[in-house]
Design a protein around this motif. Structure first.
Motif, PDB file in Angstrom:
ATOM      1  N   ALA A 152      14.194  -9.784   5.307  1.00  0.00           N
ATOM      2  CA  ALA A 152      13.348  -8.809   6.012  1.00  0.00           C
ATOM      3  C   ALA A 152      13.172  -7.527   5.203  1.00  0.00           C
ATOM      4  CB  ALA A 152      13.955  -8.493   7.377  1.00  0.00           C
ATOM      5  N   THR A 153      14.256  -7.038   4.610  1.00  0.00           N
ATOM      6  CA  THR A 153      14.148  -5.800   3.822  1.00  0.00           C
ATOM      7  C   THR A 153      13.328  -6.019   2.552  1.00  0.00           C
ATOM      8  OG1 THR A 153      16.308  -6.309   2.829  1.00  0.00           O
ATOM      9  CG2 THR A 153      16.289  -4.780   4.687  1.00  0.00           C
ATOM     10  N   THR A 154      13.476  -7.178   1.936  1.00  0.00           N
ATOM     11  CA  THR A 154      12.688  -7.470   0.729  1.00  0.00           C
ATOM     12  C   THR A 154      11.210  -7.620   1.060  1.00  0.00           C
ATOM     13  OG1 THR A 154      14.622  -8.639  -0.166  1.00  0.00           O
ATOM     14  CG2 THR A 154      12.537  -8.948  -1.300  1.00  0.00           C
ATOM     15  N   VAL A 155      10.913  -8.302   2.161  1.00  0.00           N
ATOM     16  CA  VAL A 155       9.514  -8.433   2.591  1.00  0.00           C
ATOM     17  C   VAL A 155       8.921  -7.063   2.893  1.00  0.00           C
ATOM     18  CG1 VAL A 155       8.023  -9.264   4.463  1.00  0.00           C
ATOM     19  CG2 VAL A 155       9.713 -10.796   3.437  1.00  0.00           C
ATOM     20  N   ALA A 156       9.684  -6.223   3.577  1.00  0.00           N
ATOM     21  CA  ALA A 156       9.193  -4.874   3.892  1.00  0.00           C
ATOM     22  C   ALA A 156       8.911  -4.094   2.610  1.00  0.00           C
ATOM     23  CB  ALA A 156      10.219  -4.134   4.753  1.00  0.00           C
ATOM     24  N   ALA A 157       9.810  -4.195   1.631  1.00  0.00           N
ATOM     25  CA  ALA A 157       9.615  -3.493   0.359  1.00  0.00           C
ATOM     26  C   ALA A 157       8.373  -3.999  -0.359  1.00  0.00           C
ATOM     27  CB  ALA A 157      10.843  -3.661  -0.523  1.00  0.00           C
ATOM     28  N   ILE A 158       8.169  -5.315  -0.350  1.00  0.00           N
ATOM     29  CA  ILE A 158       6.977  -5.892  -0.988  1.00  0.00           C
ATOM     30  C   ILE A 158       5.710  -5.393  -0.309  1.00  0.00           C
ATOM     31  CG2 ILE A 158       5.700  -8.046  -1.340  1.00  0.00           C
ATOM     32  CD1 ILE A 158       8.415  -9.417  -1.752  1.00  0.00           C
ATOM     33  N   MET A 159       5.713  -5.357   1.007  1.00  0.00           N
ATOM     34  CA  MET A 159       4.543  -4.887   1.751  1.00  0.00           C
ATOM     35  C   MET A 159       4.205  -3.435   1.398  1.00  0.00           C
ATOM     36  SD  MET A 159       5.103  -6.489   5.548  1.00  0.00           S
ATOM     37  CE  MET A 159       4.378  -8.062   6.005  1.00  0.00           C
ATOM     38  N   ILE A 160       5.242  -2.595   1.354  1.00  0.00           N
ATOM     39  CA  ILE A 160       5.006  -1.172   1.071  1.00  0.00           C
ATOM     40  C   ILE A 160       4.493  -0.988  -0.358  1.00  0.00           C
ATOM     41  CG2 ILE A 160       6.116   1.085   0.868  1.00  0.00           C
ATOM     42  CD1 ILE A 160       8.118   0.096   3.031  1.00  0.00           C
ATOM     43  N   VAL A 161       5.098  -1.692  -1.302  1.00  0.00           N
ATOM     44  CA  VAL A 161       4.691  -1.538  -2.706  1.00  0.00           C
ATOM     45  C   VAL A 161       3.279  -2.079  -2.929  1.00  0.00           C
ATOM     46  CG1 VAL A 161       5.173  -2.267  -5.068  1.00  0.00           C
ATOM     47  CG2 VAL A 161       7.032  -1.514  -3.604  1.00  0.00           C
ATOM     48  N   THR A 162       2.968  -3.228  -2.352  1.00  0.00           N
ATOM     49  CA  THR A 162       1.612  -3.760  -2.529  1.00  0.00           C
ATOM     50  C   THR A 162       0.582  -2.831  -1.893  1.00  0.00           C
ATOM     51  OG1 THR A 162       1.931  -5.157  -0.559  1.00  0.00           O
ATOM     52  CG2 THR A 162       2.272  -6.182  -2.703  1.00  0.00           C
ATOM     53  N   ARG A 163       0.964  -2.166  -0.816  1.00  0.00           N
ATOM     54  CA  ARG A 163       0.080  -1.166  -0.219  1.00  0.00           C
ATOM     55  C   ARG A 163      -0.125   0.005  -1.183  1.00  0.00           C
ATOM     56  NH1 ARG A 163      -4.178   0.537   2.346  1.00  0.00           N
ATOM     57  NH2 ARG A 163      -3.940   2.640   3.166  1.00  0.00           N
ATOM     58  N   ALA A 164       0.950   0.444  -1.836  1.00  0.00           N
ATOM     59  CA  ALA A 164       0.831   1.540  -2.801  1.00  0.00           C
ATOM     60  C   ALA A 164      -0.011   1.122  -4.000  1.00  0.00           C
ATOM     61  CB  ALA A 164       2.218   1.968  -3.270  1.00  0.00           C
ATOM     62  N   MET A 165       0.154  -0.127  -4.457  1.00  0.00           N
ATOM     63  CA  MET A 165      -0.581  -0.592  -5.634  1.00  0.00           C
ATOM     64  C   MET A 165      -2.049  -0.853  -5.341  1.00  0.00           C
ATOM     65  SD  MET A 165       2.277  -3.146  -7.257  1.00  0.00           S
ATOM     66  CE  MET A 165       1.331  -3.558  -8.712  1.00  0.00           C
ATOM     67  N   SER A 166      -2.411  -0.910  -4.062  1.00  0.00           N
ATOM     68  CA  SER A 166      -3.818  -1.150  -3.716  1.00  0.00           C
ATOM     69  C   SER A 166      -4.657   0.110  -3.839  1.00  0.00           C
ATOM     70  CB  SER A 166      -3.915  -1.702  -2.286  1.00  0.00           C
ATOM     71  OG  SER A 166      -3.584  -0.697  -1.332  1.00  0.00           O
ATOM     72  N   ILE A 167      -4.018   1.267  -4.079  1.00  0.00           N
ATOM     73  CA  ILE A 167      -4.777   2.504  -4.272  1.00  0.00           C
ATOM     74  C   ILE A 167      -5.456   2.436  -5.629  1.00  0.00           C
ATOM     75  CG2 ILE A 167      -4.621   5.019  -4.458  1.00  0.00           C
ATOM     76  CD1 ILE A 167      -2.066   4.870  -2.755  1.00  0.00           C
ATOM     77  N   GLU A 168      -6.774   2.476  -5.628  1.00  0.00           N
ATOM     78  CA  GLU A 168      -7.507   2.254  -6.875  1.00  0.00           C
ATOM     79  C   GLU A 168      -7.416   3.461  -7.804  1.00  0.00           C
ATOM     80  OE1 GLU A 168     -11.668   0.238  -8.285  1.00  0.00           O
ATOM     81  OE2 GLU A 168     -11.416   0.871  -6.215  1.00  0.00           O
ATOM     82  N   THR A 169      -7.617   4.664  -7.284  1.00  0.00           N
ATOM     83  CA  THR A 169      -7.550   5.871  -8.098  1.00  0.00           C
ATOM     84  C   THR A 169      -6.512   6.809  -7.486  1.00  0.00           C
ATOM     85  OG1 THR A 169      -9.888   5.657  -8.615  1.00  0.00           O
ATOM     86  CG2 THR A 169      -8.853   7.771  -9.090  1.00  0.00           C
ATOM     87  N   VAL A 170      -5.540   7.224  -8.289  1.00  0.00           N
ATOM     88  CA  VAL A 170      -4.456   8.058  -7.787  1.00  0.00           C
ATOM     89  C   VAL A 170      -4.638   9.476  -8.327  1.00  0.00           C
ATOM     90  CG1 VAL A 170      -1.974   8.355  -7.633  1.00  0.00           C
ATOM     91  CG2 VAL A 170      -2.939   6.062  -7.705  1.00  0.00           C
ATOM     92  N   HIS A 171      -5.067  10.412  -7.476  1.00  0.00           N
ATOM     93  CA  HIS A 171      -5.187  11.813  -7.866  1.00  0.00           C
ATOM     94  C   HIS A 171      -3.856  12.515  -7.604  1.00  0.00           C
ATOM     95  CE1 HIS A 171      -9.407  11.173  -8.526  1.00  0.00           C
ATOM     96  NE2 HIS A 171      -9.538  10.681  -7.303  1.00  0.00           N
TER      97      HIS A 171
END
Length: 626
Positions: free
Chosen positions: A548-567
């Motif tokens: 559960a903790t690994t899945v949660a971490a993957i979800m959060i990171v993939t959400r962060a990586m989906s940001i196309e342009t990071v200002h």
């Protein structure tokens, strides 16, 4: 013409002989053979096939035929004399070491031709160490061994070339290779792709999700990431490009999905069988340990693909273009039933993995003939001679790996390296040792088959990690995962570069994208080292929390990586999400394997992801309405 005929005979012998040995038919027929008496000639035929199939010129001629016959003769000589040599105390005479030198030199040249320069240079370097390592200073000083004694030891001892690794390849692995080749020839690739299209093709980013599903299904029985890419990628990559995926992303998705077959049960590129034998545990235990990390690997890739499709508003294929599920199942059932039988026999049928694979192969062959899939002589030739050709590199790798293991034993290099690495671990700590181990696995794996990487590093590094308190199973899986990642890590990145060629895109962009899509495979091996519950070594509660903790971490990171342009301010959020993900992922280690607080953090992380998804979908719906 003569060379081609000999090559086909060698390929047929490798397949048929492997089946006979796997079914133990020699004993049934009353023929008593010591294992090395069979493995020697079998390896000799593999070497002969390598020379005939990879000539020095445009086609095989007299030189290749002479080399092939010499290889067979030198290893048959071992079989004819092995029983006498066991009790012979006359020492290393010319009748022993001359054929040994011929056999080893021809083996290494065949390895160079078929498997590449990396593993060849490594083995030659170790042979040189075995001869001259006594000149070094401790702790790397080797025991003094003469050329004659070293050659004869590698040639004839069951702890060297005709040993455990070759025995596993020549029986269990060949049975699964036959099943995979039969799947390929009878049309399983197309059936799995159609099945994936029927399930996923119409969804957001559908072709990319089809690539993941089809490559996972076919890759789980295929022993080669490149073969997987060439089989499924020729369909999925053009579809991804057509629906809006950038070419380098399409190639990277296919490369990561296909390479994942190496870490996905039940076959895992032959490594599962080797691991079970090395650790003296059941094959089923290895498969179960591999299951959760493989699911997390594909979950990470799936979420990233979905995020790209949502961000770029990439639609799926129209349903009118897709195969329908019921007709697909109606024609594809012949591939599903043998796989179900295989899994049943392995886990509940109380049979050996090799026998289970042969039963499944026989069942699939009967279905294929019944449904008219193997009608032409060309298809039968692809099955018989193609299977034999696929066996050649595996047999050669097994021979080279046996030489490595033998040199480790006779020179004392294994103990010396373990001493040096343990001292390194004492100075740098476990984390530093793990980082060094992972980097070594990736660097050694560049241009080398994953099976060879695992065998070599399991002999060198796994005992060191175990000596530092790491679970033995976790240590072996850690090495195995990072060896596989060499297929996705630039500058070599074989899988990414092959996929880039199909997509007609930049290889370097594909390689870096492949690393991004497979980031979880670089991280979760560290998790199971510190918390083996991820490999199902622990209570069900501990396993559930770490998943559960690994899945949660993957979800959060993939959400962060989906940001196309990071200002600037976006970067703060981006970094914060990574830090949150790391904290959630490490919580079972920091708070305890069965901590309630770790479970709460996992629930919070997953809830955060769903909240962000809902917000993004709402914004997308508003934009579409405007």
């Amino acid at each position: 013409m003569i060379a081609t005929c000999l090559q086909r005979i060698c390929h047929a012998f490798l397949l048929v002989g492997g089946i006979i040995w796997a079914l133990n038919l020699f004993s049934v027929a009353g023929i008593s053979l010591i294992e090395a008496e069979w493995l020697g000639p079998y390896l000799g035929v593999g070497i002969a096939a390598a020379f005939l199939g990879h000539p020095y010129g445009s086609k095989a001629g007299a030189l290749e035929i002479v080399a092939a016959l010499a290889a067979i003769a030198s290893w048959v000589w071992l079989a004819l004399n092995f029983e006498f040599w066991i009790v012979d105390i006359a020492g290393v005479t010319p009748s022993k070491y001359i054929p040994a030198v011929v056999a080893i030199v021809l083996l290494m040249e065949a390895v160079r031709k078929v498997c590449g320069l990396s593993i060849t240079l490594l083995v030659w370097a170790l042979i040189a160490y075995g001869l001259f390592g006594y000149l070094l200073e401790p702790p790397l000083q080797a025991d003094r061994v003469s050329l004659e004694a070293l050659a004869f030891y590698l040639y004839s001892d069951t702890n060297a070339i005709p040993g455990l690794v070759l025995a596993i390849i020549a029986s269990i692995v060949i049975a699964f290779l036959l099943l995979g080749k039969l799947m390929e020839v009878s049309g399983a690739t197309a059936a799995f792709t159609d099945l994936a299209l029927a399930f996923m093709g119409h969804r957001r980013g559908g072709p990319a999700k089809v690539a993941i599903l089809a490559s996972a299904m076919f890759g789980s029985i295929s022993s080669s990431p490149v073969a997987n890419i060439m089989s499924t990628g020729i369909v999925t990559i053009p579809l991804m490009k057509r629906t809006g995926f950038q070419a380098h992303n399409a190639a990277a998705i296919e490369a990561v999905a296909s390479t994942g077959g190496q870490i996905s049960p039940p076959v895992m590129g032959a490594t599962a069988f080797l691991m079970a034998e090395f650790l003296q545990i059941g094959y089923g235990q290895v498969v179960l340990a591999a299951l959760l990390p493989a699911i997390l690997y594909y979950l990470c890739l799936f979420l990233q693909v979905d995020a790209i499709a949502a961000r770029q508003n990439l639609k799926g294929l129209d349903r009118s273009e897709l195969p329908r599920l019921r007709p697909t199942l109606k024609t594809g059932w012949i591939f599903i039933i043998p796989l179900v039988v295989l899994i049943y026999l392995i886990f509940w049928g109380n049979t050996t993995p090799g026998f289970a694979a042969l039963v499944s192969s026989a069942l699939l062959l009967a279905f294929a003939v019944y449904t008219g899939r193997l009608r032409s002589r060309e298809e039968w030739a692809r099955l018989i001679f193609g299977s034999g050709e696929s066996i050649v590199p595996l047999v050669l790798i097994a021979g080279a790996a046996g030489a490595v293991v033998g040199i480790m034993n006779i020179s004392g290099l294994g103990q010396s390296l373990s001493f040096v690495l343990v001292r390194l671990g004492e100075n740098w700590g476990l984390l530093g040792m793990l980082i060094v181990t992972g980097l070594l696995a990736i660097v050694l794996g560049m241009g080398m088959p994953s099976t060879a990487i695992y065998i070599i590093l399991a002999a060198i590094l796994a005992p060191t990690l175990a000596a530092m308190g790491v679970s033995v199973l976790a240590a072996h899986f850690f090495i195995f995962y990072f060896g596989v990642l060499s297929f996705l890590t630039p500058p070599v990145a074989v899988s990414s570069f092959v996929a880039a060629g199909l997509a007609e895109t930049n290889m370097w962009k594909t390689g870096w994208a492949g690393m991004r899509f497979s980031f979880v495979a670089y991280l979760i091996p560290f998790v199971w080292v510190y918390d083996p519950a991820l490999l199902m070594e622990g209570s069900w509660i501990a396993t559930g929390i770490v998943v559960a903790t690994t899945v949660a971490a993957i979800m959060i990171v993939t959400r962060a990586m989906s940001i196309e342009t990071v200002h600037w301010r976006g970067r703060v959020v981006y970094i914060a999400q990574w830090l949150i993900a790391i904290a959630v992922c490490l919580s079972p280690i920091l708070l305890g394997a069965e901590s309630v607080w770790a479970a709460i953090l996992a629930a919070g992380g997953i809830s955060l992801w769903f909240f962000a998804q809902r917000e993004r979908n709402a914004r997308a719906a508003t934009s579409a309405a405007d």
